[in-house]
Design a protein around this motif. Structure first.
Motif, PDB file in Angstrom:
ATOM      1  N   ALA A  37     -73.047  39.873 110.910  1.00  0.00           N
ATOM      2  CA  ALA A  37     -74.061  40.786 111.443  1.00  0.00           C
ATOM      3  C   ALA A  37     -74.580  41.768 110.380  1.00  0.00           C
ATOM      4  CB  ALA A  37     -73.487  41.564 112.628  1.00  0.00           C
ATOM      5  N   GLY A  38     -73.715  42.171 109.465  1.00  0.00           N
ATOM      6  CA  GLY A  38     -74.084  43.226 108.513  1.00  0.00           C
ATOM      7  C   GLY A  38     -74.880  42.713 107.320  1.00  0.00           C
ATOM      8  N   ARG A  39     -75.156  43.682 106.402  1.00  0.00           N
ATOM      9  CA  ARG A  39     -75.963  43.346 105.228  1.00  0.00           C
ATOM     10  C   ARG A  39     -75.097  42.862 104.073  1.00  0.00           C
ATOM     11  NH1 ARG A  39     -78.016  48.128 103.302  1.00  0.00           N
ATOM     12  NH2 ARG A  39     -76.781  49.255 104.813  1.00  0.00           N
ATOM     13  N   ARG A  40     -73.777  42.979 104.238  1.00  0.00           N
ATOM     14  CA  ARG A  40     -72.887  42.570 103.147  1.00  0.00           C
ATOM     15  C   ARG A  40     -71.653  41.885 103.720  1.00  0.00           C
ATOM     16  NH1 ARG A  40     -68.779  45.909 103.535  1.00  0.00           N
ATOM     17  NH2 ARG A  40     -67.802  45.119 101.658  1.00  0.00           N
ATOM     18  N   LEU A  41     -70.953  41.159 102.849  1.00  0.00           N
ATOM     19  CA  LEU A  41     -69.697  40.530 103.258  1.00  0.00           C
ATOM     20  C   LEU A  41     -68.544  41.499 103.010  1.00  0.00           C
ATOM     21  CD1 LEU A  41     -70.241  37.008 101.640  1.00  0.00           C
ATOM     22  CD2 LEU A  41     -70.337  37.561 104.096  1.00  0.00           C
ATOM     23  N   GLY A  42     -67.436  41.292 103.700  1.00  0.00           N
ATOM     24  CA  GLY A  42     -66.228  42.070 103.408  1.00  0.00           C
ATOM     25  C   GLY A  42     -65.765  42.944 104.567  1.00  0.00           C
ATOM     26  N   GLY A  43     -66.652  43.218 105.546  1.00  0.00           N
ATOM     27  CA  GLY A  43     -66.253  44.076 106.669  1.00  0.00           C
ATOM     28  C   GLY A  43     -65.754  45.404 106.140  1.00  0.00           C
ATOM     29  N   SER A  44     -64.527  45.787 106.513  1.00  0.00           N
ATOM     30  CA  SER A  44     -64.052  47.100 106.065  1.00  0.00           C
ATOM     31  C   SER A  44     -63.534  47.091 104.629  1.00  0.00           C
ATOM     32  CB  SER A  44     -63.019  47.683 107.038  1.00  0.00           C
ATOM     33  OG  SER A  44     -62.122  46.720 107.441  1.00  0.00           O
ATOM     34  N   MET A  45     -63.577  45.950 103.933  1.00  0.00           N
ATOM     35  CA  MET A  45     -63.203  45.958 102.506  1.00  0.00           C
ATOM     36  C   MET A  45     -64.454  46.200 101.676  1.00  0.00           C
ATOM     37  SD  MET A  45     -60.314  43.025 102.346  1.00  0.00           S
ATOM     38  CE  MET A  45     -60.284  42.651 100.644  1.00  0.00           C
ATOM     39  N   ASN A  46     -64.488  47.340 100.999  1.00  0.00           N
ATOM     40  CA  ASN A  46     -65.714  47.730 100.305  1.00  0.00           C
ATOM     41  C   ASN A  46     -65.365  48.746  99.212  1.00  0.00           C
ATOM     42  OD1 ASN A  46     -68.320  48.328  99.635  1.00  0.00           O
ATOM     43  ND2 ASN A  46     -68.866  49.312 101.572  1.00  0.00           N
ATOM     44  N   SER A  47     -65.632  48.391  97.959  1.00  0.00           N
ATOM     45  CA  SER A  47     -65.304  49.313  96.860  1.00  0.00           C
ATOM     46  C   SER A  47     -66.589  49.774  96.173  1.00  0.00           C
ATOM     47  CB  SER A  47     -64.422  48.622  95.815  1.00  0.00           C
ATOM     48  OG  SER A  47     -63.462  47.797  96.425  1.00  0.00           O
ATOM     49  N   ASP A  48     -66.556  50.992  95.686  1.00  0.00           N
ATOM     50  CA  ASP A  48     -67.717  51.616  95.034  1.00  0.00           C
ATOM     51  C   ASP A  48     -67.292  52.146  93.664  1.00  0.00           C
ATOM     52  OD1 ASP A  48     -70.223  51.910  96.081  1.00  0.00           O
ATOM     53  OD2 ASP A  48     -69.721  53.603  97.381  1.00  0.00           O
ATOM     54  N   ARG A 221     -40.433  44.966  92.665  1.00  0.00           N
ATOM     55  CA  ARG A 221     -41.885  44.766  92.782  1.00  0.00           C
ATOM     56  C   ARG A 221     -42.514  46.045  93.312  1.00  0.00           C
ATOM     57  NH1 ARG A 221     -43.777  39.354  95.366  1.00  0.00           N
ATOM     58  NH2 ARG A 221     -42.818  40.126  97.252  1.00  0.00           N
ATOM     59  N   PRO A 222     -43.775  46.300  92.934  1.00  0.00           N
ATOM     60  CA  PRO A 222     -44.406  47.518  93.470  1.00  0.00           C
ATOM     61  C   PRO A 222     -44.564  47.412  94.983  1.00  0.00           C
ATOM     62  CG  PRO A 222     -46.015  46.136  92.335  1.00  0.00           C
ATOM     63  CD  PRO A 222     -44.679  45.515  92.089  1.00  0.00           C
ATOM     64  N   LEU A 223     -44.502  48.550  95.648  1.00  0.00           N
ATOM     65  CA  LEU A 223     -44.631  48.535  97.108  1.00  0.00           C
ATOM     66  C   LEU A 223     -46.025  48.045  97.514  1.00  0.00           C
ATOM     67  CD1 LEU A 223     -43.328  49.259  99.800  1.00  0.00           C
ATOM     68  CD2 LEU A 223     -44.211  51.573  99.528  1.00  0.00           C
ATOM     69  N   PHE A 224     -47.058  48.569  96.815  1.00  0.00           N
ATOM     70  CA  PHE A 224     -48.433  48.190  97.147  1.00  0.00           C
ATOM     71  C   PHE A 224     -49.060  47.464  95.962  1.00  0.00           C
ATOM     72  CE2 PHE A 224     -47.604  52.233  99.343  1.00  0.00           C
ATOM     73  CZ  PHE A 224     -47.790  51.824 100.653  1.00  0.00           C
ATOM     74  N   SER A 225     -49.940  46.504  96.276  1.00  0.00           N
ATOM     75  CA  SER A 225     -50.708  45.835  95.225  1.00  0.00           C
ATOM     76  C   SER A 225     -52.180  46.026  95.511  1.00  0.00           C
ATOM     77  CB  SER A 225     -50.412  44.337  95.195  1.00  0.00           C
ATOM     78  OG  SER A 225     -49.071  44.120  94.864  1.00  0.00           O
ATOM     79  N   SER A 226     -52.972  45.964  94.439  1.00  0.00           N
ATOM     80  CA  SER A 226     -54.421  46.024  94.607  1.00  0.00           C
ATOM     81  C   SER A 226     -55.057  45.257  93.446  1.00  0.00           C
ATOM     82  CB  SER A 226     -54.890  47.481  94.657  1.00  0.00           C
ATOM     83  OG  SER A 226     -56.236  47.516  95.082  1.00  0.00           O
ATOM     84  N   LEU A 227     -56.350  45.423  93.269  1.00  0.00           N
ATOM     85  CA  LEU A 227     -57.045  44.728  92.189  1.00  0.00           C
ATOM     86  C   LEU A 227     -57.736  45.743  91.291  1.00  0.00           C
ATOM     87  CD1 LEU A 227     -58.200  41.968  94.568  1.00  0.00           C
ATOM     88  CD2 LEU A 227     -57.125  41.450  92.374  1.00  0.00           C
ATOM     89  N   LYS A 228     -57.804  45.414  89.991  1.00  0.00           N
ATOM     90  CA  LYS A 228     -58.329  46.378  89.014  1.00  0.00           C
ATOM     91  C   LYS A 228     -59.691  46.910  89.424  1.00  0.00           C
ATOM     92  CE  LYS A 228     -55.957  44.820  84.921  1.00  0.00           C
ATOM     93  NZ  LYS A 228     -55.948  43.689  84.013  1.00  0.00           N
ATOM     94  N   GLN A 232     -62.775  44.949  96.849  1.00  0.00           N
ATOM     95  CA  GLN A 232     -64.027  44.190  96.910  1.00  0.00           C
ATOM     96  C   GLN A 232     -63.966  42.958  96.000  1.00  0.00           C
ATOM     97  OE1 GLN A 232     -67.038  45.211  98.554  1.00  0.00           O
ATOM     98  NE2 GLN A 232     -67.938  43.297  97.848  1.00  0.00           N
ATOM     99  N   GLN A 233     -63.113  43.039  94.969  1.00  0.00           N
ATOM    100  CA  GLN A 233     -62.991  41.926  94.023  1.00  0.00           C
ATOM    101  C   GLN A 233     -62.544  40.649  94.750  1.00  0.00           C
ATOM    102  OE1 GLN A 233     -60.620  43.324  90.698  1.00  0.00           O
ATOM    103  NE2 GLN A 233     -61.222  41.564  89.447  1.00  0.00           N
ATOM    104  N   MET A 234     -61.698  40.834  95.769  1.00  0.00           N
ATOM    105  CA  MET A 234     -61.236  39.677  96.545  1.00  0.00           C
ATOM    106  C   MET A 234     -62.410  39.083  97.332  1.00  0.00           C
ATOM    107  SD  MET A 234     -57.861  39.614  98.974  1.00  0.00           S
ATOM    108  CE  MET A 234     -57.087  41.038  98.331  1.00  0.00           C
ATOM    109  N   VAL A 235     -63.199  39.964  97.912  1.00  0.00           N
ATOM    110  CA  VAL A 235     -64.372  39.537  98.698  1.00  0.00           C
ATOM    111  C   VAL A 235     -65.332  38.762  97.784  1.00  0.00           C
ATOM    112  CG1 VAL A 235     -66.396  40.387  99.954  1.00  0.00           C
ATOM    113  CG2 VAL A 235     -64.178  41.509 100.266  1.00  0.00           C
ATOM    114  N   ASP A 236     -65.624  39.334  96.617  1.00  0.00           N
ATOM    115  CA  ASP A 236     -66.575  38.698  95.698  1.00  0.00           C
ATOM    116  C   ASP A 236     -66.046  37.353  95.203  1.00  0.00           C
ATOM    117  OD1 ASP A 236     -68.088  40.928  96.056  1.00  0.00           O
ATOM    118  OD2 ASP A 236     -67.546  41.883  94.153  1.00  0.00           O
ATOM    119  N   ALA A 237     -64.716  37.308  94.941  1.00  0.00           N
ATOM    120  CA  ALA A 237     -64.147  36.050  94.422  1.00  0.00           C
ATOM    121  C   ALA A 237     -64.213  34.959  95.487  1.00  0.00           C
ATOM    122  CB  ALA A 237     -62.707  36.275  93.969  1.00  0.00           C
ATOM    123  N   ILE A 238     -63.992  35.327  96.752  1.00  0.00           N
ATOM    124  CA  ILE A 238     -64.092  34.297  97.807  1.00  0.00           C
ATOM    125  C   ILE A 238     -65.550  33.848  97.911  1.00  0.00           C
ATOM    126  CG2 ILE A 238     -63.812  33.742 100.265  1.00  0.00           C
ATOM    127  CD1 ILE A 238     -61.631  35.858 100.416  1.00  0.00           C
TER     128      ILE A 238
END
Ligand SMILES: Cc1cc2nc3c(=O)[nH]c(=O)nc-3n(C[C@H](O)[C@H](O)[C@H](O)COP(=O)(O)OP(=O)(O)OC[C@H]3O[C@@H](n4cnc5c(N)ncnc54)[C@H](O)[C@@H]3O)c2cc1C
Length: 475
Positions: A37-48, A221-228, A232-238
């Protein structure tokens, strides 16, 4: 060629599309279309990116111990971009009477496992400390009803622990209310621990010691993981792996109707299209409305899952403006403090990669199940509230270099009492409807890894059903 519609382009729908694309590449005779429905992919995943800082509008990371997000990153070839939380700095504070008090060493989620730091901590009154010591003698008991988290925690540790730990921690994860969320759905491990050990403290300690022995000398292992470059990097890669002609933005689905063993998907403004299978990866209450013509009971159960909303506010500072902040990941604000802010993360400490060395980022959370009204305020009003509360709590009066406000309406499913029974009814019903699958944060976990698992399962179920149908046809 079988046609599959995926409705919703958040991480659940995107993961489903990724797995359908993989099946297609391996020879499955299918074509998928993702309707968002929206203008972008990712839903609540969104980095700026703002002034050299990475600002996460929605999720900023995921739990490393849940494997599905890490596996997906590996499959996408972005595992070298993974970063871990800076756990050496992992200290969290609770606001009590307007002051920050560190959570004592040995507190696991909300369960104390070390007597001395708990006894010395000003976070709890003496009455609560005595209760925590007595909890070690709690006898095992099966949970008969679907208690709320608040009820379970109060039975073990008393009301103060609900107010100062359970409620603020759950506000942070679910935007939820400990007195409504189901213990069985949200903290199933606590329910199992009580059944086996009685005492949650003894059970948690046993689990911790077992994990340590199993991990041996491997680095933690770190408790939390993310992307550099952010989630949004995950969204773009998919998206980069999908067929671009299969991705349709600004396409709102308004109903799904069965028609001669297929599905007619009605789309705002552009009529309708026929599909062999449909994966509904929208929030459950929207799925309920879309499926009203398919099965009334299913729709009612989906519509009965409530959602909370939240606001995230990110403030960027020059590092020298933040000298008065204590070390650590940030603080949580219990409801009894009468503040609007629910939590604040010191992002530059949790993930130092998020800001240049001379800058710092604070990310504050508001809203949740008890303060939907904050979403109707203007950005200026929200920023003023946050700045005034930061001034009171951490004496931060400096004007930020930048401010960003993001509103998330109805984004967080609430696993209230009765959730597990409701999901069992939903799944039983969906199983009896060929060509229909659901995915999203409403069913078996609200976190990003849970949604990735859901999307993958939905896609695999569709591929399996379509291949069974075509082998029946060819026999
Ligand atoms: C502020 C915030 C912070 C969070 N922090 C974390 C965190 O740190 N770690 C973590 O693991 N999880 C976190 N979460 C939870 C996690 O991000 C979400 O549960 C997850 O991203 C949900 O993904 P989804 O695809 O199921 O749903 P969504 O992201 O909600 O996507 C659903 C999509 O469906 C679309 N849609 C809706 N209706 C229609 C329609 N009729 N037709 C077509 N499309 C439609 C929407 O536009 C949307 O894009 C956070 C969530 C929020 C809101």
């Amino acid at each position: 060629m079988k046609r599959v519609a995926i409705i919703g382009g958040g991480i659940s729908g995107l993961t489903a599309a990724f797995h359908l694309e993989k099946a297609r590449a391996l020879g499955s005779d299918l074509r998928y279309t993702l309707l968002e429905a929206g203008r972008r992919l990712g839903g609540s995943m969104n980095s700026d990116r703002v002034e050299g800082c990475l600002v996460e509008a929605g999720p900023d990371s995921f739990l490393t111990e849940k494997p599905w997000a890490l596996t997906l990153c590996k499959e996408l070839g972005i595992d070298e971009q993974l970063i871990g939380s800076n756990d050496a700095q992992r200290k969290t504070y609770i606001v009590v009477d307007g002051r920050l008090i560190a959570m004592p060493d040995g507190l696991m989620f909300m369960v104390p496992t070390k007597l001395v730091p708990t006894a010395l901590s000003p976070l709890f009154s003496w009455g609560t400390k005595v209760r925590m010591a007595r909890e070690l003698l709690h006898p095992p008991r099966p949970m008969e009803d679907d208690e709320t988290v608040g009820e379970l925690v109060e039975r073990h540790f008393g009301a103060e622990v609900v107010d100062r730990l359970a409620d603020p921690l759950l506000s942070g994860v679910y935007g939820g209310d400990a007195n409504k969320l189901s213990a069985r759905a949200v903290l199933p491990r606590f329910v199992e621990m009580e059944e086996k050990y009685g005492s949650l403290s003894r059970a948690m300690l046993a689990a911790h010691n077992k994990m340590r022995a199993m991990a041996g000398k491997q680095p933690a292992r770190p408790l939390f993981s993310s992307l550099k470059d952010g989630m949004q990097q995950m969204v773009d890669a998919i998206a980069a792996r999908l067929d671009p002609s299969a991705l349709r933005l600004r396409t709102r689905v308004r109903g799904i109707y069965p028609e001669n063993d297929r599905w007619r998907v009605a789309i705002d403004m552009s009529g309708s299209e026929l599909y062999d299978s449909v994966i509904v990866a929208t929030p459950a209450n929207i799925a309920g409305a879309l499926l009203e013509a398919v099965d009334r009971d299913l729709a009612d159960d989906l519509l009965g899952i409530t959602y909370s909303s939240s606001v995230t506010v990110t403030l960027g500072y020059h590092m020298d403006q933040l000298s008065q902040l204590p070390p650590g990941f940030g603080f949580l604000v219990p409801r009894s403090e009468g503040r609007r802010m629910l939590a604040c993360t010191f992002v530059h400490n949790k993930f130092p990669h998020r800001a240049p060395a001379d800058k710092g980022i604070l990310r504050c959370f508001l809203g949740g199940a008890r303060d939907e009204a904050v979403l109707n305020q203007t950005d200026d009003e929200i920023v003023n509230t946050v700045r005034s509360e930061l001034k009171d709590i951490v004496k931060l009066d400096a004007r930020p270099m930048f401010e960003r406000v993001y509103r998330w309406r109805g984004a967080m499913a609430q696993y209230e009492s009765g959730h597990i029974a409701r999901i069992a009814r939903i799944e039983k019903c969906v199983k009896q409807i060929p060509g229909l699958e659901l995915a999203g944060n409403a069913y078996h976990g609200i976190g990003v890894p849970d949604c990735i698992r859901e999307g993958m399962h939905a896609a695999n179920a569709v591929v399996q059903a379509l291949s069974m149908a075509s082998s029946v046809q060819s026999n």
